[in-house]
Every structure is written in structure tokens, then in C-alpha cells.
Design an enzyme around this catalytic site. Structure first.
Site, PDB file in Angstrom:
ATOM      1  N   GLU A  83       0.603  -1.309  -0.119  1.00 22.98           N
ATOM      2  CA  GLU A  83      -0.345  -0.079   0.649  1.00 22.98           C
ATOM      3  C   GLU A  83       0.522   1.220  -0.101  1.00 22.98           C
ATOM      4  O   GLU A  83       0.621   2.347  -0.142  1.00 22.98           O
ATOM      5  CB  GLU A  83      -0.968   0.382   1.126  1.00 22.98           C
ATOM      6  N   GLU A 114       7.711 -22.031   7.735  1.00 20.10           N
ATOM      7  CA  GLU A 114       8.165 -21.486   8.859  1.00 20.10           C
ATOM      8  C   GLU A 114       8.941 -21.923   9.116  1.00 20.10           C
ATOM      9  O   GLU A 114       9.872 -21.003  10.083  1.00 20.10           O
ATOM     10  CB  GLU A 114       6.581 -20.889   9.622  1.00 20.10           C
TER      11      GLU A 114
END
Length: 298
Positions: A83, A114
Site C-alpha cells: 500500500e 515457517e
């Protein structure tokens, strides 16, 4: 830290029988728990502010802001990073989001990603991490190997590092130079850290990137004066930004924007200082792009 001892893995008494209540009551329980999240973030505001100052100093010196996470945490980093270019007109790559498992993991679970320490290090190597950059490791549990290894590697290079987690004393918080640890308590659904912990992480990331952009002159008053008009809504927003900043009419704002290739900062200085586009841009450049400095010092 053992998983069963983590606050984020605890059982929440308020939702112990959530499977037996009405839909409305279910929503109330979740909403009541969500209300506690901003308070948890409030308690760590000094830590967030310290991180913002460090991030701004590094970025001002040519560094980047790098988010590193797995699963929900990684996706939140990517969301925040993505953004920044349209909202604040920064170049893609100034704020970077990395997720364990790569782009595929944005929409799909990647088994074992992960847990890969090598993945965290390699992802940072692949973007050419340097000592100028700031690495923000994001992990609700604070125990994600991908994130911990990435933070360790970043510190070895001399990077400034920030760890965002929701368990006090976690490996992420002790590995990073700066720890931000909003303690949100047990989740409504036990262990579902995409809920309160994820919300807390999003609020913290909002502050980190927004604080950086404000301190970088990307905000005048509370207006996003470097917004890039990529659609009709943002074209209208640009006009409103210039109007609100200067008190001019919509027609004057649009004319100024057209004259300066739709750069809000330049248009604002043009109107307020009665300058042409070239001179307004020159003065902004002389003051590092800060409208306030152009107005206050000239």
C-alpha cells in the site's frame, strides 16, 4: 518457549462455550475480545515510537524497510508494504514484504515454510540486504524459525532490527534490537493468532509505515500529499487534497494539478505561493519535498 505455555496458545474463558450460543452472541464475544486489542497496542506505544524513529533514520540514509513473516504475519507485512507506493508515492521496493514460502504462500499454506531457518536467511540475501536496511520480524508466537534466523542474519550484517510478537520474552523479541510486544491474551478460538494477535500486528504495522511517511514529508497536515492517482477515485482525491490544503476551488485545484503532471505537493505550493509548476517544484526540491518547510522558511 514451549508452545503450550504461550499466552497466544492459552484457553479463553470468555469463549469457552462459544459453540453453544446464538450467532449474535457469538459476534458479541468476538467483538468484546477485539476491543482489548487497541489497549494492548497502547501499552507499547513508546516501543513503536522508538522503532519509527530508527526506521526513519535508516530510510533517510538510503535504507529500506523490510517486513519478514510467515503465514498471517507475512501476509500482513506484504499488505502494508504493497500500500505504500500508491498511498505515498514511494518507489516499489522501499518497503518490502517477505513471506515464508514465497509468493505462493500469500494465498496458500506452504507446509514447513515457517520452520525453515535457511528460508529466512536466503530471502533476505535474495533482496540484497545491506546494513542500511531495517528488518522487522513479525511472528505472533515469537518462535517462528524463519523469522528468528532472518533477524539473526540481519543483525550480523549490522542492520537495525525490530521484532513484533504477542508473547513476552519470546525469541523474536529477544533476538531483535527493538521489541514491540502487544500482549492480547488468549484467542477466541484457541491458538488462532490470525484474530487478536493479527489485528494487533496490523495496527502496529500501520503505525510503523504511516509514522515513517509522516516523518518523510509524505503527509501535510493529515493529507496524503504524495498519493499517486491510479484510478478515478484517486483523481478526485487529489483535487480534494489540494482544495483542503489551500482553500482554493476545485477548478483551481484541477488546473494546478494538470500544470504539474498531477503532483499534489507541487500543486499546493503553486497555489499557496502563486508560483508556476517549475518554480514550485524547485522550491520543494530545495527543502527535501517538505511542504511545511517551503511555507515556513520562505
Amino acid at each position: 518457549m514451549q508452545l503450550e505455555k504461550m499466552i497466544t496458545e492459552g484457553s479463553n474463558a470468555a469463549s469457552a462455550e462459544i459453540d453453544r450460543v446464538s450467532t449474535l452472541e457469538m459476534c458479541r464475544i468476538i467483538n468484546d475480545e477485539d476491543k482489548t486489542v487497541p489497549l494492548a497496542v497502547e501499552r507499547v506505544l513508546p516501543d513503536i515510537a522508538a522503532a519509527i524513529d530508527v526506521i526513519h533514520a535508516q530510510v533517510s540514509g538510503g535504507g529500506r524497510l523490510i517486513y519478514l513473516g510467515a503465514g498471517t504475519s507475512g501476509r500482513l507485512g506484504i499488505l502494508d508494504a504493497s500500500e505504500c507506493p500508491p498511498t505515498y508515492g514511494v518507489k516499489p521496493g522501499l518497503v518490502v514484504g517477505l513471506i515464508a514460502g514465497g509468493e505462493y504462500a500469500i494465498q496458500h499454506a506452504v507446509e514447513g515454510a515457517e520452520d525453515s531457518r535457511e528460508g529466512g536467511v536466503n530471502d533476505l540475501k535474495n533482496i540484497g540486504l545491506t546494513a542500511q536496511d531495517v528488518v522487522v520480524g513479525i511472528a505472533a508466537s515469537g518462535r517462528t524459525p524463519y523469522v528468528i534466523a532472518g533477524l539473526e542474519y540481519a543483525r550480523q550484517l549490522g542492520c537495525r532490527t525490530v521484532g513484533i510478537s504477542c508473547n513476552p520474552g519470546s525469541a523474536v523479541s529477544t533476538t531483535a534490537e527493538f521489541a514491540i510486544t502487544p500482549v492480547v491474551g488468549a484467542e477466541v478460538v484457541t491458538g488462532s493468532s490470525r484474530m487478536k494477535a493479527g489485528t494487533a500486528q496490523k495496527l502496529v504495522l500501520n503505525m510503523l509505515s504511516t509514522g515513517l511517511m509522516i516523518k518523510s514529508g509524505k503527509v501535510f497536515g493529515n493529507l496524503m500529499v504524495d498519493v499517486v492517482a491510479t484510478n478515478e477515485k484517486l483523481h478526485v482525491r487529489q483535487v480534494n487534497i489540494v482544495k483542503n490544503a489551500t482553500g482554493c476551488s476545485a477548478e483551481q485545484a484541477e488546473a494546478a494539478l494538470v500544470a504539474c503532471e498531477r503532483n499534489c505537493k507541487t500543486a499546493i505550493v503553486m497555489v499557496l505561493k502563486n508560483l508556476d509548476a517549475a518554480e514550485a517544484k524547485k522550491r520543494l526540491d530545495q527543502h527535501g519535498g517538505f511542504i511545511r518547510q517551503v511555507l515556513d522558511k520562505e
